[in-house]
Scaffold this motif. Structure first.
Motif, PDB file in Angstrom:
ATOM      1  N   LEU A  97      -8.174  -7.232  22.591  1.00 51.10           N
ATOM      2  CA  LEU A  97      -8.099  -6.632  23.923  1.00 51.10           C
ATOM      3  C   LEU A  97      -6.637  -6.309  24.168  1.00 51.10           C
ATOM      4  O   LEU A  97      -5.776  -7.185  24.117  1.00 51.10           O
ATOM      5  N   THR A  98      -6.360  -5.051  24.411  1.00 54.70           N
ATOM      6  CA  THR A  98      -4.981  -4.617  24.613  1.00 54.70           C
ATOM      7  C   THR A  98      -4.726  -4.359  26.082  1.00 54.70           C
ATOM      8  O   THR A  98      -5.459  -3.600  26.717  1.00 54.70           O
ATOM      9  N   MET A  99      -3.704  -5.004  26.609  1.00 53.38           N
ATOM     10  CA  MET A  99      -3.273  -4.726  27.977  1.00 53.38           C
ATOM     11  C   MET A  99      -1.957  -3.978  27.885  1.00 53.38           C
ATOM     12  O   MET A  99      -1.030  -4.422  27.215  1.00 53.38           O
ATOM     13  N   ALA A 100      -1.895  -2.839  28.561  1.00 60.36           N
ATOM     14  CA  ALA A 100      -0.717  -1.990  28.472  1.00 60.36           C
ATOM     15  C   ALA A 100      -0.604  -1.191  29.764  1.00 60.36           C
ATOM     16  O   ALA A 100      -1.602  -1.007  30.479  1.00 60.36           O
ATOM     17  N   PRO A 101       0.603  -0.718  30.090  1.00 57.80           N
ATOM     18  CA  PRO A 101       0.784   0.058  31.326  1.00 57.80           C
ATOM     19  C   PRO A 101      -0.216   1.207  31.416  1.00 57.80           C
ATOM     20  O   PRO A 101      -0.473   1.889  30.427  1.00 57.80           O
ATOM     21  N   GLY A 102      -0.818   1.354  32.591  1.00 59.25           N
ATOM     22  CA  GLY A 102      -1.785   2.408  32.801  1.00 59.25           C
ATOM     23  C   GLY A 102      -3.211   1.969  32.542  1.00 59.25           C
ATOM     24  O   GLY A 102      -4.157   2.700  32.842  1.00 59.25           O
ATOM     25  N   GLY A 103      -3.386   0.786  31.976  1.00 57.28           N
ATOM     26  CA  GLY A 103      -4.727   0.300  31.676  1.00 57.28           C
ATOM     27  C   GLY A 103      -4.915  -1.108  32.184  1.00 57.28           C
ATOM     28  O   GLY A 103      -4.572  -1.425  33.316  1.00 57.28           O
TER      29      GLY A 103
END
Ligand code: CU
Length: 155
Positions: A97-103
Motif C-alpha cells: 500500500l503506497t501513501m504519497a502526496p495526492g493520494g
C-alpha cells in the motif's frame, strides 16, 4: 531524536491462538511533511509491504506528534479535492500500500509540537490481529525523492 529510518516490530501475539504475521509487514519510504508553526495538521506518507499471503488492514495510527491520526485518501470531484477517512486501509497479500502526496496519506491532527525539519518522529500502525509496526520517519518539507509536485492545500 537523531536516528536513521528504521522499522520496529513492537508487539504481536496479543491474543492467544492468533497467528504471527508481523514479520510479513514492513514499512518503507516514510516521511512527515514539515509545517510552519501554528498549523494544527500535517500529513505523513509511507509504503507498507506485505509479503504474506493474506490481506492485512491498518486499523489504527498513532504518533506522539499528534493527538489523533488516521488513514485518509484524497478524492477528486471535478476540480475539487477533498479527503475522507479510510478506517480499514487494505494492504494486499504479496503487495504493498503506497501513501504519497495526492493520494492516500496518514493525517496527523492536533499537532502537539513544532515540526522541525531534520528531526524524526515515530509513527505506528496497528493492524488487524494485534500487530503494530512503527517507523521513525524523517520530517521534511517535501518528498525526499523530489521530481513531481502536487499541490493539495494542506497536503
Ligand atoms: Cu487528510
Amino acid at each position: 531524536m537523531k536516528t536513521t529510518f528504521q522499522t520496529l516490530i513492537l508487539s504481536s501475539l496479543l491474543a492467544a491462538g492468533s497467528a504471527v504475521f508481523a514479520d510479513e509487514l514492513t514499512l518503507g519510504d516514510g516521511w512527515i511533511r514539515a509545517m510552519p508553526p501554528g498549523q494544527s495538521n500535517t500529513a505523513a506518507y509511507l509504503v507498507v509491504h506485505n509479503s504474506g499471503d493474506q490481506v492485512r488492514y491498518i486499523e489504527g495510527v498513532t504518533t506522539p506528534l499528534a493527538q489523533r491520526a488516521e488513514v485518509h485518501r484524497s478524492v477528486t470531484e471535478g476540480d475539487r479535492v477533498r479527503m475522507e477517512a479510510v478506517p480499514r486501509a487494505e494492504v494486499p497479500a504479496g503487495g504493498e500500500l503506497t501513501m504519497a502526496p495526492g493520494g492516500m496519506h496518514l493525517m496527523l491532527m492536533g499537532l502537539t509540537g513544532t515540526l522541525t525539519e531534520g528531526d524524526t518522529s515515530p509513527v505506528c500502525l496497528a493492524f488487524d490481529g494485534g500487530d503494530e509496526l512503527c517507523g521513525n520517519l524523517p520530517i521534511v518539507r517535501g518528498a525526499p525523492d523530489v521530481g513531481h509536485h502536487h499541490h493539495h492545500g494542506s497536503h
